[in-house]
Design a protein around this motif. Structure first.
Motif, mmCIF file in Angstrom:
data_model
loop_
_atom_site.group_PDB
_atom_site.id
_atom_site.type_symbol
_atom_site.label_atom_id
_atom_site.label_comp_id
_atom_site.label_asym_id
_atom_site.label_seq_id
_atom_site.Cartn_x
_atom_site.Cartn_y
_atom_site.Cartn_z
ATOM 1 N N SER A 43 0.916 -1.120 0.126
ATOM 2 C CA SER A 43 -0.063 -0.169 0.043
ATOM 3 C C SER A 43 0.687 1.375 0.057
ATOM 4 O O SER A 43 0.561 2.307 -0.507
ATOM 5 C CB SER A 43 -1.043 0.011 1.209
ATOM 6 O OG SER A 43 -0.281 0.251 2.542
ATOM 7 N N LEU B 145 -1.229 1.605 -6.072
ATOM 8 C CA LEU B 145 -2.668 1.469 -6.055
ATOM 9 C C LEU B 145 -3.277 2.557 -5.436
ATOM 10 O O LEU B 145 -2.682 2.989 -4.346
ATOM 11 C CB LEU B 145 -2.987 0.224 -5.323
ATOM 12 C CG LEU B 145 -2.477 -1.311 -5.609
ATOM 13 C CD1 LEU B 145 -2.796 -2.204 -4.430
ATOM 14 C CD2 LEU B 145 -3.481 -1.757 -6.876
ATOM 15 N N GLN B 146 -4.472 2.784 -5.821
ATOM 16 C CA GLN B 146 -5.137 4.003 -5.530
ATOM 17 C C GLN B 146 -5.713 3.778 -3.825
ATOM 18 O O GLN B 146 -5.896 2.583 -3.605
ATOM 19 C CB GLN B 146 -6.374 4.310 -6.203
ATOM 20 C CG GLN B 146 -6.115 4.831 -7.636
ATOM 21 C CD GLN B 146 -5.371 6.129 -7.575
ATOM 22 O OE1 GLN B 146 -5.453 6.832 -6.843
ATOM 23 N NE2 GLN B 146 -4.269 6.267 -8.446
ATOM 24 N N ARG C 48 -8.386 4.017 -2.617
ATOM 25 C CA ARG C 48 -9.749 3.407 -2.907
ATOM 26 C C ARG C 48 -9.612 1.877 -3.020
ATOM 27 O O ARG C 48 -10.340 1.016 -2.258
ATOM 28 C CB ARG C 48 -10.686 4.029 -3.924
ATOM 29 C CG ARG C 48 -11.800 3.423 -4.259
ATOM 30 C CD ARG C 48 -12.604 3.825 -5.503
ATOM 31 N NE ARG C 48 -11.833 3.722 -6.697
ATOM 32 C CZ ARG C 48 -11.180 4.529 -7.306
ATOM 33 N NH1 ARG C 48 -10.899 5.620 -7.008
ATOM 34 N NH2 ARG C 48 -10.707 4.202 -8.626
ATOM 35 N N GLN C 49 -8.577 1.559 -3.809
ATOM 36 C CA GLN C 49 -8.413 0.241 -4.063
ATOM 37 C C GLN C 49 -7.850 -0.351 -2.821
ATOM 38 O O GLN C 49 -8.134 -1.793 -2.623
ATOM 39 C CB GLN C 49 -7.524 -0.063 -5.322
ATOM 40 C CG GLN C 49 -8.051 0.269 -6.586
ATOM 41 C CD GLN C 49 -6.868 0.470 -7.708
ATOM 42 O OE1 GLN C 49 -5.748 0.799 -7.450
ATOM 43 N NE2 GLN C 49 -7.113 -0.072 -8.909
ATOM 44 N N CYS C 50 -6.810 0.102 -2.041
ATOM 45 C CA CYS C 50 -6.107 -0.515 -1.049
ATOM 46 C C CYS C 50 -7.307 -0.772 0.130
ATOM 47 O O CYS C 50 -7.336 -1.950 0.846
ATOM 48 C CB CYS C 50 -5.019 0.312 -0.209
ATOM 49 S SG CYS C 50 -3.555 0.487 -1.434
ATOM 50 N N ARG D 211 -10.647 -1.107 -0.281
ATOM 51 C CA ARG D 211 -11.686 -2.161 -0.630
ATOM 52 C C ARG D 211 -11.014 -3.618 -0.960
ATOM 53 O O ARG D 211 -11.637 -4.485 -0.404
ATOM 54 C CB ARG D 211 -12.443 -1.679 -1.981
ATOM 55 C CG ARG D 211 -13.392 -0.451 -1.879
ATOM 56 C CD ARG D 211 -13.813 -0.179 -3.246
ATOM 57 N NE ARG D 211 -14.700 1.297 -2.828
ATOM 58 C CZ ARG D 211 -15.333 1.842 -3.987
ATOM 59 N NH1 ARG D 211 -15.243 1.318 -5.192
ATOM 60 N NH2 ARG D 211 -16.078 3.093 -3.385
ATOM 61 N N TRP D 212 -9.874 -3.433 -1.529
ATOM 62 C CA TRP D 212 -9.307 -4.924 -1.699
ATOM 63 C C TRP D 212 -8.850 -5.299 -0.405
ATOM 64 O O TRP D 212 -8.960 -6.690 -0.048
ATOM 65 C CB TRP D 212 -8.168 -4.850 -2.563
ATOM 66 C CG TRP D 212 -8.456 -4.488 -4.099
ATOM 67 C CD1 TRP D 212 -9.946 -4.173 -4.503
ATOM 68 C CD2 TRP D 212 -7.793 -4.327 -5.292
ATOM 69 N NE1 TRP D 212 -9.863 -4.156 -5.742
ATOM 70 C CE2 TRP D 212 -8.714 -4.147 -6.288
ATOM 71 C CE3 TRP D 212 -6.679 -4.548 -5.267
ATOM 72 C CZ2 TRP D 212 -7.991 -4.027 -7.695
ATOM 73 C CZ3 TRP D 212 -5.829 -4.532 -6.758
ATOM 74 C CH2 TRP D 212 -6.868 -3.997 -7.554
ATOM 75 N N THR E 199 -3.454 2.706 4.792
ATOM 76 C CA THR E 199 -4.187 3.617 3.784
ATOM 77 C C THR E 199 -5.249 4.398 4.681
ATOM 78 O O THR E 199 -5.606 5.534 4.508
ATOM 79 C CB THR E 199 -4.798 2.767 2.859
ATOM 80 O OG1 THR E 199 -3.713 1.937 2.301
ATOM 81 C CG2 THR E 199 -5.722 3.546 1.668
ATOM 82 N N ARG F 64 -16.850 0.512 1.043
ATOM 83 C CA ARG F 64 -17.398 0.900 -0.407
ATOM 84 C C ARG F 64 -17.885 2.437 -0.061
ATOM 85 O O ARG F 64 -17.828 3.281 -1.228
ATOM 86 C CB ARG F 64 -18.435 0.060 -0.932
ATOM 87 C CG ARG F 64 -18.215 -1.353 -1.306
ATOM 88 C CD ARG F 64 -19.439 -1.890 -2.055
ATOM 89 N NE ARG F 64 -19.598 -1.206 -3.380
ATOM 90 C CZ ARG F 64 -18.643 -1.441 -4.518
ATOM 91 N NH1 ARG F 64 -17.741 -2.368 -4.204
ATOM 92 N NH2 ARG F 64 -19.129 -0.950 -5.670
#
Length: 454
Positions: free
Chosen positions: A325, A330-331, A333-335, A337-338, A380, A450
């Motif tokens: 991270s 990665l954005q 948002r991606q960190c 949510r994933w 994050t 989300r």
């Protein structure tokens, strides 16, 4: 001239070492003291107060976290950080010298006051010292600072306890704290770490609520008392424990509604959802982390060192997730949510070990995924919360982030612990209940994620 892109650049190296050292100190003390406490309780004839020696640090940290929000937003993080480390050191030294278990518990209470102050101040200090584009790397480094102590800390503490005595475990922590603080002060010279907020900024009508922040330490104290009541009720030693637990939960519900930002419980998009996500994620992970090794020992009859392998595996993958991270590929948002998705899947995979015939390695595989996921999301969350906060609100929001996790974890562990003890005669049913609660919290984390990062 291009701006530095590394936390190890010359102008940041000293501060990086200081922040890393403080995180290392906290991680080492957590792992080491957990290992040394049984010997301390036996020597001081204090086994009845064993649980309180841990619970009281969480309770008193709630009070100082609430106070930190007010102080940091007005004076900057340096003074609260210095005082927090100083109080932490005093608490450790008093614990090391305690002639009775009651005084050891008192030392632990003082330690909690210090950890609450410096925990919040550390986050804000990072935001003041490092520019936004390299801030994720520093939070990633903090996760790495937790890795080594979590792996070698218990073994090292066990050796020190066996050969020199448990008091030396407590006495060595202040040395690490002082060295780290000296490095940090030298490395952060010339930064805005101790720059106070412009008083005129507090006159903004949008921040009028800041004038009433003096109320929060009072509600922090009420929340701390509720945490202690829940911890005591969770032992089920008194016949009135259900009523005590219910009163504590009500008090805590009211206090949390005041201590956390408006919209937290309905997962309002943005900061409130991020703060709620931290509490849900940390609590779900902690519950599974507590009961998984116990299940391995109690139901699968593994030796303690092998049952604890899940903790080591999760610690390693947590650090790897934090490193990923921090790279910036990665954005946010991606960190977020994933990370939530991986933690949820990992926890559900680990829970398969509860089914007859499933191999124990499935739990370690799942916990590797869960650790990786929470490692991606945790730093994050901190970066995004601080990045979206004005300078006059960084302390408030950093405090809320940590209070969310501390209070929700304390509540869940107390309730789950009480129900677990009641179901223990039913065999695996107690463990199914504990993992079921952790799974519900993990799925809730996934849903809230989300709304947490746009």
């Amino acid at each position: 001239m291009n701006a530095p892109t590394s936390i190890w650049a010359a102008q940041y190296r000293g501060a990086t070492l200081g922040f890393f050292g403080l995180a290392f100190m906290v991680a080492y003390s957590t792992a080491a003291i957990t290992t040394a406490m049984p010997a301390a309780a036996n020597e001081l004839n204090g086994l009845p107060l064993y649980g309180l020696a841990f619970g009281i640090t969480m309770a008193t940290s709630v009070v100082s976290m609430s106070l930190a929000a007010l102080w940091i937003d007005r004076s900057g993080p340096q003074k609260p950080l210095l005082l927090g480390v100083g109080i932490y050191v005093v608490g450790m030294l008093l614990s090391a010298a305690a002639p009775t278990m009651e005084l050891l518990v008192g030392g632990r209470a003082i330690t909690g006051l210090g950890s609450g102050l410096d925990g919040v101040a550390l986050y804000v200090a990072i935001a003041r010292v490092f520019p936004a584009h390299i801030r994720p790397k520093m939070f990633g480094a903090l996760a790495m600072a937790w890795l080594l102590p979590s792996v070698v800390g218990p073994a090292l503490s066990g050796l020190v306890t066996e050969h020199f005595g448990w008091r030396w475990v407590f006495a060595t922590v202040p040395v690490l704290a002082i060295v780290a603080m000296v490095l940090l002060l030298r490395g952060s010279r010339g930064t805005s770490m101790n720059q106070a907020v412009d008083p005129e900024s507090l006159e903004d009508p949008a921040k009028a609520a800041a004038r009433r922040l003096w109320v929060k330490p009072l509600w922090g104290l009420i929340a701390a008392l509720a945490v202690l009541m829940m911890s005591d009720a969770g032992t089920r030693t008194q016949p009135w424990w259900p009523a005590q637990l219910g009163i504590a939960v009500v008090l805590l519900a009211v206090a949390v509604n005041i201590l956390l930002p408006q919209g937290t419980w309905r997962a309002a998009r943005g900061l409130p959802a991020l703060i709620l996500m931290r509490g849900l994620m940390g609590t779900g992970f902690t519950i599974a982390d507590v009961y998984l090794p116990l299940f391995m020992i109690d139901q699968r009859h593994l030796p303690a060192w092998l049952a604890g392998l899940s903790l080591t595996v999760g610690g390693v993958t947590w650090a790897v997730g934090a490193w990923l991270s921090a790279r910036g590929t990665l954005q946010p948002r991606q960190c977020v949510r994933w990370g939530a998705l991986l933690m949820t899947l990992g926890l559900l995979i680990s829970a398969l070990v509860l089914l007859p015939g499933w191999p124990v390695w499935i739990a370690w595989l799942g916990w590797a995924a869960a650790g990786f996921g929470i490692g991606m999301a945790y730093p994050t969350q901190s970066v995004v919360v601080l990045g979206q906060s004005s300078r006059s609100e960084q302390g408030t929001n950093a405090s809320a982030l940590q209070l969310s996790e501390t209070l929700l974890t304390a509540t869940a562990l107390s309730i789950v612990g009480a129900v677990f003890a009641a179901l223990l005669t039913s065999g695996e049913t107690a463990y199914v209940m504990a993992f079921g609660v952790a799974a519900v919290l993990a799925v809730s984390t996934l849903l809230v994620s989300r709304r947490a990062a746009n």
